[in-house]
Design a protein around this motif. Structure first.
Motif, PDB file in Angstrom:
ATOM      1  N   SER A  10       1.715  22.556   8.921  1.00  0.00           N
ATOM      2  CA  SER A  10       2.263  21.288   8.426  1.00  0.00           C
ATOM      3  C   SER A  10       1.665  20.106   9.167  1.00  0.00           C
ATOM      4  N   LYS A  11       1.473  19.004   8.445  1.00  0.00           N
ATOM      5  CA  LYS A  11       1.159  17.725   9.088  1.00  0.00           C
ATOM      6  C   LYS A  11       2.474  17.128   9.588  1.00  0.00           C
ATOM      7  N   ASN A  12       2.406  16.389  10.669  1.00  0.00           N
ATOM      8  CA  ASN A  12       3.623  15.724  11.130  1.00  0.00           C
ATOM      9  C   ASN A  12       3.801  14.426  10.359  1.00  0.00           C
ATOM     10  N   LEU A  60       0.903  -1.161   0.000  1.00  0.00           N
ATOM     11  CA  LEU A  60       0.000   0.000   0.000  1.00  0.00           C
ATOM     12  C   LEU A  60       0.933   1.200   0.000  1.00  0.00           C
ATOM     13  N   GLY A  61       0.971   1.939  -1.098  1.00  0.00           N
ATOM     14  CA  GLY A  61       2.068   2.868  -1.353  1.00  0.00           C
ATOM     15  C   GLY A  61       1.763   4.340  -1.172  1.00  0.00           C
ATOM     16  N   GLY A  62       2.418   5.152  -2.038  1.00  0.00           N
ATOM     17  CA  GLY A  62       2.150   6.586  -2.030  1.00  0.00           C
ATOM     18  C   GLY A  62       3.138   7.408  -1.232  1.00  0.00           C
ATOM     19  N   THR A  63       4.267   6.801  -0.835  1.00  0.00           N
ATOM     20  CA  THR A  63       5.260   7.551  -0.048  1.00  0.00           C
ATOM     21  C   THR A  63       6.677   7.251  -0.533  1.00  0.00           C
ATOM     22  N   GLY A  74      -5.118   6.691  -6.215  1.00  0.00           N
ATOM     23  CA  GLY A  74      -5.601   7.397  -7.386  1.00  0.00           C
ATOM     24  C   GLY A  74      -5.908   8.856  -7.062  1.00  0.00           C
ATOM     25  N   ARG A  75      -5.159   9.383  -6.084  1.00  0.00           N
ATOM     26  CA  ARG A  75      -5.394  10.773  -5.641  1.00  0.00           C
ATOM     27  C   ARG A  75      -4.879  11.821  -6.629  1.00  0.00           C
ATOM     28  N   VAL A  76      -3.829  11.510  -7.371  1.00  0.00           N
ATOM     29  CA  VAL A  76      -3.236  12.530  -8.238  1.00  0.00           C
ATOM     30  C   VAL A  76      -3.259  12.069  -9.688  1.00  0.00           C
ATOM     31  N   THR A 136       1.779   3.353   3.515  1.00  0.00           N
ATOM     32  CA  THR A 136       1.062   4.603   3.237  1.00  0.00           C
ATOM     33  C   THR A 136       1.525   5.687   4.207  1.00  0.00           C
ATOM     34  N   HIS A 137       1.112   6.897   3.946  1.00  0.00           N
ATOM     35  CA  HIS A 137       1.474   8.073   4.722  1.00  0.00           C
ATOM     36  C   HIS A 137       0.832   7.989   6.111  1.00  0.00           C
ATOM     37  N   PRO A 138       1.479   8.510   7.152  1.00  0.00           N
ATOM     38  CA  PRO A 138       0.901   8.436   8.507  1.00  0.00           C
ATOM     39  C   PRO A 138      -0.487   9.052   8.631  1.00  0.00           C
ATOM     40  N   PHE A 139      -0.856   9.931   7.686  1.00  0.00           N
ATOM     41  CA  PHE A 139      -2.198  10.529   7.749  1.00  0.00           C
ATOM     42  C   PHE A 139      -3.221   9.723   6.937  1.00  0.00           C
ATOM     43  N   ALA A 140      -2.771   8.654   6.276  1.00  0.00           N
ATOM     44  CA  ALA A 140      -3.706   7.785   5.538  1.00  0.00           C
ATOM     45  C   ALA A 140      -4.291   6.783   6.524  1.00  0.00           C
ATOM     46  N   ALA A 141      -4.986   7.311   7.545  1.00  0.00           N
ATOM     47  CA  ALA A 141      -5.394   6.483   8.686  1.00  0.00           C
ATOM     48  C   ALA A 141      -6.473   5.470   8.317  1.00  0.00           C
ATOM     49  N   GLN A 142      -7.382   5.846   7.419  1.00  0.00           N
ATOM     50  CA  GLN A 142      -8.463   4.919   7.062  1.00  0.00           C
ATOM     51  C   GLN A 142      -7.896   3.710   6.324  1.00  0.00           C
ATOM     52  N   MET A 143      -6.950   3.955   5.419  1.00  0.00           N
ATOM     53  CA  MET A 143      -6.332   2.838   4.695  1.00  0.00           C
ATOM     54  C   MET A 143      -5.635   1.909   5.681  1.00  0.00           C
ATOM     55  N   SER A 144      -4.949   2.492   6.639  1.00  0.00           N
ATOM     56  CA  SER A 144      -4.212   1.679   7.613  1.00  0.00           C
ATOM     57  C   SER A 144      -5.161   0.879   8.504  1.00  0.00           C
ATOM     58  N   VAL A 187      -4.494   0.976  -9.220  1.00  0.00           N
ATOM     59  CA  VAL A 187      -4.897   2.307  -8.766  1.00  0.00           C
ATOM     60  C   VAL A 187      -6.372   2.293  -8.351  1.00  0.00           C
ATOM     61  N   GLY A 188      -6.688   2.854  -7.157  1.00  0.00           N
ATOM     62  CA  GLY A 188      -8.083   2.975  -6.745  1.00  0.00           C
ATOM     63  C   GLY A 188      -8.344   2.259  -5.436  1.00  0.00           C
ATOM     64  N   GLY A 189      -9.463   2.644  -4.784  1.00  0.00           N
ATOM     65  CA  GLY A 189      -9.819   1.991  -3.528  1.00  0.00           C
ATOM     66  C   GLY A 189     -10.277   0.562  -3.749  1.00  0.00           C
ATOM     67  N   TYR A 190     -10.466  -0.126  -2.619  1.00  0.00           N
ATOM     68  CA  TYR A 190     -10.878  -1.539  -2.651  1.00  0.00           C
ATOM     69  C   TYR A 190     -12.348  -1.714  -2.283  1.00  0.00           C
ATOM     70  N   GLY A 191     -12.939  -0.641  -1.721  1.00  0.00           N
ATOM     71  CA  GLY A 191     -14.300  -0.778  -1.198  1.00  0.00           C
ATOM     72  C   GLY A 191     -14.256  -1.227   0.245  1.00  0.00           C
ATOM     73  N   GLY A 192     -13.481  -0.497   1.050  1.00  0.00           N
ATOM     74  CA  GLY A 192     -13.425  -0.791   2.488  1.00  0.00           C
ATOM     75  C   GLY A 192     -12.594  -2.028   2.805  1.00  0.00           C
ATOM     76  N   SER A 193     -12.600  -2.411   4.086  1.00  0.00           N
ATOM     77  CA  SER A 193     -11.746  -3.536   4.507  1.00  0.00           C
ATOM     78  C   SER A 193     -12.231  -4.846   3.888  1.00  0.00           C
ATOM     79  N   TYR A 205       2.066  -2.797  -6.431  1.00  0.00           N
ATOM     80  CA  TYR A 205       2.130  -1.484  -5.788  1.00  0.00           C
ATOM     81  C   TYR A 205       0.755  -0.848  -5.928  1.00  0.00           C
ATOM     82  N   SER A 206       0.195  -0.399  -4.819  1.00  0.00           N
ATOM     83  CA  SER A 206      -1.174   0.116  -4.817  1.00  0.00           C
ATOM     84  C   SER A 206      -1.222   1.617  -4.531  1.00  0.00           C
ATOM     85  N   TYR A 207      -1.853   2.360  -5.447  1.00  0.00           N
ATOM     86  CA  TYR A 207      -2.141   3.788  -5.265  1.00  0.00           C
ATOM     87  C   TYR A 207      -3.636   3.958  -5.056  1.00  0.00           C
TER      88      TYR A 207
HETATM   89  P1  NAP Z   1      -7.084   7.482   3.579  1.00  0.00           P
HETATM   90  O1  NAP Z   1      -7.877   8.712   3.864  1.00  0.00           O
HETATM   91  O2  NAP Z   1      -6.482   6.710   4.705  1.00  0.00           O
HETATM   92  O3  NAP Z   1      -7.912   6.428   2.712  1.00  0.00           O
HETATM   93  C1  NAP Z   1      -9.222   6.704   2.242  1.00  0.00           C
HETATM   94  C2  NAP Z   1      -9.552   5.602   1.241  1.00  0.00           C
HETATM   95  O4  NAP Z   1      -8.728   5.780   0.069  1.00  0.00           O
HETATM   96  C3  NAP Z   1      -9.183   4.201   1.726  1.00  0.00           C
HETATM   97  O5  NAP Z   1     -10.161   3.699   2.617  1.00  0.00           O
HETATM   98  C4  NAP Z   1      -9.082   3.452   0.402  1.00  0.00           C
HETATM   99  O6  NAP Z   1     -10.358   3.295  -0.216  1.00  0.00           O
HETATM  100  C5  NAP Z   1      -8.342   4.483  -0.443  1.00  0.00           C
HETATM  101  N1  NAP Z   1      -6.878   4.352  -0.356  1.00  0.00           N
HETATM  102  C6  NAP Z   1      -6.027   5.052   0.416  1.00  0.00           C
HETATM  103  N2  NAP Z   1      -4.749   4.723   0.161  1.00  0.00           N
HETATM  104  C7  NAP Z   1      -4.800   3.758  -0.800  1.00  0.00           C
HETATM  105  C8  NAP Z   1      -3.806   2.999  -1.494  1.00  0.00           C
HETATM  106  N3  NAP Z   1      -2.494   3.204  -1.272  1.00  0.00           N
HETATM  107  N4  NAP Z   1      -4.224   2.076  -2.405  1.00  0.00           N
HETATM  108  C9  NAP Z   1      -5.540   1.889  -2.655  1.00  0.00           C
HETATM  109  N5  NAP Z   1      -6.545   2.604  -2.052  1.00  0.00           N
HETATM  110  C10 NAP Z   1      -6.149   3.509  -1.134  1.00  0.00           C
HETATM  111  O7  NAP Z   1      -5.911   7.820   2.523  1.00  0.00           O
HETATM  112  P2  NAP Z   1      -5.375   9.269   2.033  1.00  0.00           P
HETATM  113  O8  NAP Z   1      -4.894  10.031   3.200  1.00  0.00           O
HETATM  114  O9  NAP Z   1      -6.401   9.842   1.122  1.00  0.00           O
HETATM  115  O10 NAP Z   1      -4.091   8.822   1.189  1.00  0.00           O
HETATM  116  C11 NAP Z   1      -4.270   8.346  -0.127  1.00  0.00           C
HETATM  117  C12 NAP Z   1      -2.917   8.010  -0.709  1.00  0.00           C
HETATM  118  O11 NAP Z   1      -2.081   9.157  -0.696  1.00  0.00           O
HETATM  119  C13 NAP Z   1      -2.158   6.910   0.011  1.00  0.00           C
HETATM  120  O12 NAP Z   1      -1.455   6.149  -0.949  1.00  0.00           O
HETATM  121  C14 NAP Z   1      -1.173   7.671   0.863  1.00  0.00           C
HETATM  122  O13 NAP Z   1      -0.006   6.917   1.134  1.00  0.00           O
HETATM  123  C15 NAP Z   1      -0.857   8.839  -0.044  1.00  0.00           C
HETATM  124  N6  NAP Z   1      -0.416  10.009   0.711  1.00  0.00           N
HETATM  125  C16 NAP Z   1      -1.273  10.569   1.608  1.00  0.00           C
HETATM  126  C17 NAP Z   1      -0.836  11.690   2.324  1.00  0.00           C
HETATM  127  C18 NAP Z   1      -1.756  12.371   3.309  1.00  0.00           C
HETATM  128  O14 NAP Z   1      -1.369  13.457   3.778  1.00  0.00           O
HETATM  129  N7  NAP Z   1      -2.893  11.816   3.634  1.00  0.00           N
HETATM  130  C19 NAP Z   1       0.465  12.194   2.117  1.00  0.00           C
HETATM  131  C20 NAP Z   1       1.313  11.573   1.178  1.00  0.00           C
HETATM  132  C21 NAP Z   1       0.856  10.474   0.471  1.00  0.00           C
HETATM  133  P3  NAP Z   1     -11.318   2.012   0.019  1.00  0.00           P
HETATM  134  O15 NAP Z   1     -11.870   2.190   1.405  1.00  0.00           O
HETATM  135  O16 NAP Z   1     -12.347   2.115  -1.063  1.00  0.00           O
HETATM  136  O17 NAP Z   1     -10.441   0.790  -0.083  1.00  0.00           O
END
Ligand code: NAP
Ligand code: 3Y8
Length: 248
Positions: A199-201, A12-15, A38-40, A77-85, A52-58, A34-36
């Motif tokens: 800033s986020k920590n 679960l990537g993005g960092t 799809g934020r950008v 994933t990023h420490p603020f990606a709490a829902q994914m974690s 790329v894309g969500g899974y539809g919850g746990s 590698y899973s994104y």
């Molecule tokens: P989030 O709020 O924890 O996740 C919300 C939903 O987005 C998840 O429940 C999941 O959808 C989907 N999701 C999140 N990360 C995913 C991944 N790597 N692969 C597939 N689905 C993912 O996440 P977020 O804060 O929006 O972060 C999204 C992405 O940006 C992550 O890859 C994270 O590492 C990266 N990122 C985030 C930050 C930040 O500040 N939040 C900073 C740098 C990078 P479903 O419930 O449908 O599965």
């Protein structure tokens, strides 16, 4: 004869850390995807298969793990990606799949820093209830709506993609993706006349340049603490992940 589990890893990537892990896996021929989210618009290419894309919850993640014969999950994933974690913890429990987080320590202030810690985004918005300031709001795009409650400030925003619209009346946008440098962030903040950095920590190296620049320029930082996550195995280096893979 014990059956040797040949890894088929979901990252679960993005960092920055996830990218370093993907590079090592590719070099060592470790099967992984590698899973994104799809934020950008143009996520960084990877030397591994990418989804790329969500899974539809746990539950959706649990189905993906089963359907793709995933043997291990690394939550990088990023420490603020709490829902994914949280979803990863739940899905790996449901499918009995080994899970490890590849994360990075929170930043701590050093001498010369002037940080005011707040627990979350809402508290950061509240802390901006003051006269108009020139604010470098370096928290990305997803939570800009929250800061619309404080329209009086002159904002500098740094976004990965050009925004279609902005919820803030006085905002200058810089479109850039990190990792950033202290020199560039000093120049950026001086040009904007920044008086406060938000800033986020995040931890790690990719986003800390603004903090070093704030220290050099003698500016205060409003530091948003990271969300608290349920207990899980937490690793901080690629080497630790490789070791964990051989005996999770
Ligand atoms: P989030 O709020 O924890 O996740 C919300 C939903 O987005 C998840 O429940 C999941 O959808 C989907 N999701 C999140 N990360 C995913 C991944 N790597 N692969 C597939 N689905 C993912 O996440 P977020 O804060 O929006 O972060 C999204 C992405 O940006 C992550 O890859 C994270 O590492 C990266 N990122 C985030 C930050 C930040 O500040 N939040 C900073 C740098 C990078 P479903 O419930 O449908 O599965
Ligand atoms: C889509 C995938 C690398 C990894 C690059 C790291 C470092 C640079 C610093 C500032 C802070 C911010 C933001 C940031 C950084 C790294 C790393 C990191 C912060 C990419 C990427 C994706 C995202 C999503 C994006 C968020 C946004 C957050 C910008 C790739 C480039 C502010 C977090 O427009 C949006 O919707 C942006 C959304 C989540 C936070 C937000 O709330 O807006 N990251 N960032 C991931 C996906 O789809 O799964 O293309 O590389 C990754 C990186 N961003 O070495 O190249 O590891 O942290 N990302 C924060 O820390 O506050 C910028 O400007 O100072």
């Amino acid at each position: 004869m014990t059956n040797i589990l040949i890894p088929n890893v979901l990252i679960l990537g993005g960092t920055t850390e996830a990218n370093a892990l993907a590079k090592t896996f590719a070099e060592q021929g470790i099967a992984a995807v590698y899973s994104y989210a799809g934020r950008v618009d143009n996520p960084r290419p990877q030397p591994l298969p990418v989804r790329v894309g969500g899974y539809g919850g746990s539950e959706g993640l649990a189905d993906y793990i089963r359907d793709n014969a995933i043997t291990h999950v690394v939550d990088a994933t990023h420490p603020f990606a709490a829902q994914m974690s949280r979803n990863a913890i739940e899905a790996c429990r449901a499918t009995q799949t080994p899970l490890a987080a590849l994360t990075r320590a929170a930043w701590a202030p050093q001498s010369g820093d002037n940080w005011n810690h707040v627990p979350d985004i809402a508290a950061a918005v509240e802390a901006l209830s003051c006269d108009a300031r020139r604010v470098f709001l370096a928290v990305g795009r997803m939570h800009l709506e929250d800061f619309a409650a404080q329209p009086q400030h002159i904002y500098l925003l740094r976004l990965v993609d050009d925004p279609d619209s902005l919820p803030l009346p006085n905002a200058e946008v810089v479109v850039a993706r990190g990792p950033f440098t202290e020199a560039d962030d000093c120049a950026l903040m001086q040009r904007h006349g920044t008086q406060l950095v938000v800033s986020k920590n995040a931890g790690g190296s990719g986003a800390r340049a603004k903090l070093d620049a704030a220290r050099v320029l003698g500016l205060p930082v409003l530091m948003i603490d990271r969300p608290v996550l349920p207990q899980r195995t937490e690793l901080t280096t690629v080497a630790q992940v490789l070791d964990w893979l051989s005996h999770p």
